[in-house]
Write an enzyme that holds these catalytic residues in place. Structure first.
Site, PDB file in Angstrom:
ATOM      1  N   ASP A  61     -31.795  -0.368   5.537  1.00 37.86           N
ATOM      2  CA  ASP A  61     -31.554   1.014   5.962  1.00 37.86           C
ATOM      3  C   ASP A  61     -31.745   2.015   4.827  1.00 37.86           C
ATOM      4  OD1 ASP A  61     -31.028   0.232   8.531  1.00 37.86           O
ATOM      5  OD2 ASP A  61     -28.857   0.142   8.280  1.00 37.86           O
ATOM      6  N   ASP A 106      -9.723  11.539   6.284  1.00 35.95           N
ATOM      7  CA  ASP A 106     -10.577  11.018   5.211  1.00 35.95           C
ATOM      8  C   ASP A 106     -11.935  11.707   5.206  1.00 35.95           C
ATOM      9  OD1 ASP A 106      -8.594   9.341   4.403  1.00 35.95           O
ATOM     10  OD2 ASP A 106      -9.537   7.496   5.111  1.00 35.95           O
ATOM     11  N   TYR A 148     -23.081   5.616  10.377  1.00 37.23           N
ATOM     12  CA  TYR A 148     -21.738   5.935   9.886  1.00 37.23           C
ATOM     13  C   TYR A 148     -20.831   6.412  11.021  1.00 37.23           C
ATOM     14  CZ  TYR A 148     -18.375   7.601   6.325  1.00 37.23           C
ATOM     15  OH  TYR A 148     -17.275   7.804   5.536  1.00 37.23           O
ATOM     16  N   ALA A 149     -21.375   7.235  11.922  1.00 39.52           N
ATOM     17  CA  ALA A 149     -20.569   7.750  13.032  1.00 39.52           C
ATOM     18  C   ALA A 149     -20.026   6.617  13.894  1.00 39.52           C
ATOM     19  CB  ALA A 149     -21.400   8.716  13.876  1.00 39.52           C
ATOM     20  N   PHE A 150     -20.822   5.578  14.087  1.00 40.65           N
ATOM     21  CA  PHE A 150     -20.384   4.416  14.866  1.00 40.65           C
ATOM     22  C   PHE A 150     -19.227   3.709  14.160  1.00 40.65           C
ATOM     23  CE2 PHE A 150     -20.656  -0.149  15.747  1.00 40.65           C
ATOM     24  CZ  PHE A 150     -20.549  -0.158  17.127  1.00 40.65           C
ATOM     25  N   SER A 151     -19.348   3.533  12.845  1.00 44.38           N
ATOM     26  CA  SER A 151     -18.293   2.881  12.070  1.00 44.38           C
ATOM     27  C   SER A 151     -16.993   3.683  12.110  1.00 44.38           C
ATOM     28  CB  SER A 151     -18.734   2.699  10.615  1.00 44.38           C
ATOM     29  OG  SER A 151     -19.883   1.884  10.533  1.00 44.38           O
TER      30      SER A 151
END
Length: 318
Positions: free
Chosen positions: A94, A198, A211-214
Site C-alpha cells: 500500500d 485520539d 485507516y477509516a475502516f480500522s
C-alpha cells in the site's frame, strides 16, 4: 507452469505483434527493498521490452534491478518523468501504491498496481498475475476509472498555512500520548459536535477500506460519491462515523486549550497543527486515474481481500 515461465513464453510470442506499436512507453515504480518486487520488476520489464514497449525506471531503483540495456533510466521522481508514458505500473504494498498515486495524480497518467503486500485494495493484480498484466498492457486490454481525492487546507489565525491532498484519507491526530485531542467537527459551515479523541479521519470511498475502516468506519463502494468523517477513540455518546455529500465541506477545529495535533495525508505527508488550527477537507479538484484489468464486482474484491466467510451461500432463488 509457473507465473514466470508463462510470462516469458507469452512475452516472447507477443514480440512480433507488439513491435508495431511505435513509441509506447510504460513507467515502472517498484519497492526494491523487497526481493519479490525485484524479481517481479525484472519479469515485467523484460516482458514489455520483448513486446516492443519501452520501459522507464527511476535511477534510484534501477541500481537494485537487473535491467536490460534497453530500459530508460530517469533521475528524479517528478511528474515530468512520466511525460509521454501510457501507464504507471506500481509493484509493492500500500505504501508504494500511494507513492505511485502521487505521481499518477500530478501527471494524469493512469496507475496499474500489482500487490506485493498484504491487503492492497488499490492494486488491480496480484504477484501471480504478472503474465496477465503484461498481456493486457501489450494488447491495451484495460480500462481507466477515476477515483475521488481530497483537497485539504489548514488555517491558523485566519491564514492558510498549509495545503495538501489525499487519495485515501486526511487524518487529524493527537501527538501527546497522555492527553486527548479536543476538537469540534463542522459540516457545511455548521457545527456538529465536539469531544476529546485520539483523532478524526476524513476519507474518500477509496479510503473507506484503509485507516477509516480500522477506526470503525463503514465500507463504501468506490463508485459511490461521498465523504466520510470517522472519529478515532472518541470520548462521547455521539461519536459515530458520518457520511456526507461529495459537495460537502468537512472541518475539524483543534480547540485552543488542547495540546497541538498533527495532520497526516495518506500516511505520507504530515504537518503540525497548533492549538486553534482549523483543517478543511473537500472533494479534490484532481482525481487519480486507475487502470483496471477486471470487471469483477467490488463485493468479490472485498470478500477476497478480507477472506470473508461466504461458505453456504446459494445465491438468489431462480
Amino acid at each position: 507452469m509457473s507465473a514466470s515461465e508463462s510470462l516469458n513464453e507469452r512475452s516472447a510470442g507477443a514480440g512480433t505483434a507488439g513491435s508495431g506499436d511505435v513509441g509506447r512507453t510504460v513507467f515502472l515504480l517498484a519497492h526494491t527493498g523487497r526481493p519479490a518486487a525485484i524479481r517481479s520488476a525484472e519479469l515485467v520489464v523484460r516482458g514489455l521490452l520483448r513486446s516492443g514497449i519501452g520501459v522507464r525506471v527511476l535511477r534510484a531503483e534501477a541500481a537494485d534491478l537487473p535491467l536490460p540495456v534497453e530500459a530508460e533510466i530517469v533521475a528524479d521522481a517528478s511528474p515530468a518523468c512520466l511525460d509521454a508514458c501510457e501507464l504507471l505500473i506500481v509493484l509493492g504494498g500500500d505504501g508504494t501504491l500511494l507513492r505511485g498515486a502521487e505521481l499518477a495524480r500530478a501527471s494524469g497518467v493512469p496507475m496499474l498496481g500489482v500487490n506485493l503486500g498484504r491487503v492492497g485494495f488499490l492494486a488491480e493484480a496480484e504477484r501471480d498475475d504478472l503474465d496477465k498484466v503484461v498481456d493486457r498492457v501489450v494488447t491495451r486490454a484495460y480500462e481507466v476509472e477515476e477515483r475521488m481525492t481530497l483537497d485539504v487546507v489548514v488555517h491558523n489565525n485566519g491564514d492558510v498555512v498549509h495545503q495538501d491532498w489525499a487519495l485515501n484519507e486526511a487524518a487529524v491526530q493527537k501527538v501527546s500520548p497522555e492527553r486527548m485531542l479536543e476538537v469540534v467537527l463542522e459540516i457545511d459551515g455548521r457545527p456538529v459536535t465536539g469531544f476529546g479523541c485520539d483523532g478524526i479521519v476524513c476519507a474518500t470511498p477509496t479510503g473507506s477500506t484503509a485507516y477509516a475502516f480500522s477506526a470503525g468506519g463503514p465500507v463504501v463502494w468506490p463508485e459511490v460519491e461521498a465523504l466520510l468523517m470517522v472519529p478515532i477513540s472518541a470520548h462521547a455518546l455521539f461519536a459515530k462515523p458520518l457520511v456526507t455529500s461529495p459537495t460537502s465541506v468537512l472541518a475539524v477545529e483543534v480547540q485552543p486549550h488542547t495540546p497541538h495535533g498533527v495532520l497526516w495525508c495518506d500516511g505520507r505527508r504530515t504537518v503540525e497543527l497548533p492549538a486553534g488550527a482549523r483543517v478543511e477537507v473537500r472533494r479534490g479538484a484532481v482525481p487519480v486515474r486507475l487502470a483496471r484489468l477486471h470487471h469483477a464486482s467490488f463485493t468479490d474484491r472485498l470478500v477476497a481481500k478480507f477472506a470473508l466467510p461466504v461458505q453456504g451461500w446459494r445465491g438468489a432463488p431462480h
